[in-house]
Write a protein that holds these residues in place. Structure first.
Motif: not given
Length: 186
Positions: A98, A120, A123
């Motif tokens: 991130h 990411d 995510k």
């Protein structure tokens, strides 16, 4: 010969990703290998997976390699394992994080001066699949960075690989994850 090393934790799909990549690439007529090395087989244990791709028969079956690509699908492993081991001057890194590239290099100075791509994958996988299995997003990022295969060709071939085991809903979610990672990797 193209060599790829995956850094992951057991349960994040690196072995499945490496084998899926091998299945897709084998369909293009190339010679491929996909294998893994891990100590404890417990979910969450650090492990590595490997791919070799060549136009000629691959006679080397050892884990030692000087990878062209290093794929880090668990962000914590960037800091607790030697992801730079046996690199070449041309090795390219695709790292799940991130952090910005600048923040990542500040926290991991070994990466300074190297060709690094970030995104990411955790995510992306949570957003698309509903769980943290970042192998599909990493494959999308690899297709973009390496130029190995056109993204639509890869997704169509990977659908067939996934179709052997998964529902259409899960396959569609993986296609979204792959495309999103392809679009977001920087």
């Amino acid at each position: 010969m193209l060599e790829i090393r995956w850094h992951s934790r057991a349960g994040q799909g690196a072995i499945t990703g490496a084998k899926g990549l091998a299945d897709v690439v084998a369909g293009t007529g190339k010679e491929v290998q996909a294998f893994a090395l891990y100590g404890s087989a417990k979910r969450g244990a650090a492990m590595t997976a490997y791919n070799r791709i060549d136009s000629e028969p691959i006679l080397n079956h050892e884990k030692f390699m000087n990878p062209d690509f290093i794929l880090v699908i668990d962000p914590g492993l960037t800091f607790i394992t030697d992801i730079c081991a046996n690199e070449k001057p041309t090795t390219q890194y695709i790292i799940t994080t991130h952090l910005s590239k600048e923040e990542l290099i500040e926290k991991k100075p070994d990466l300074k001066g190297k060709k690094i791509y970030t995104l990411d994958c955790i995510k992306i996988s949570i957003d698309t699949l509903g769980k943290p299995i970042p192998n599909a997003p990493m494959l999308g990022a690899l297709m973009k960075v390496s130029g190995m295969l056109e993204i639509e060709f890869f997704k169509n071939a990977f659908k067939k690989v996934l179709g052997k085991k998964l529902s259409q809903k899960v396959i569609d979610a993986n296609m979204l994850a792959i495309q999103r990672a392809y679009d977001e990797v920087q």
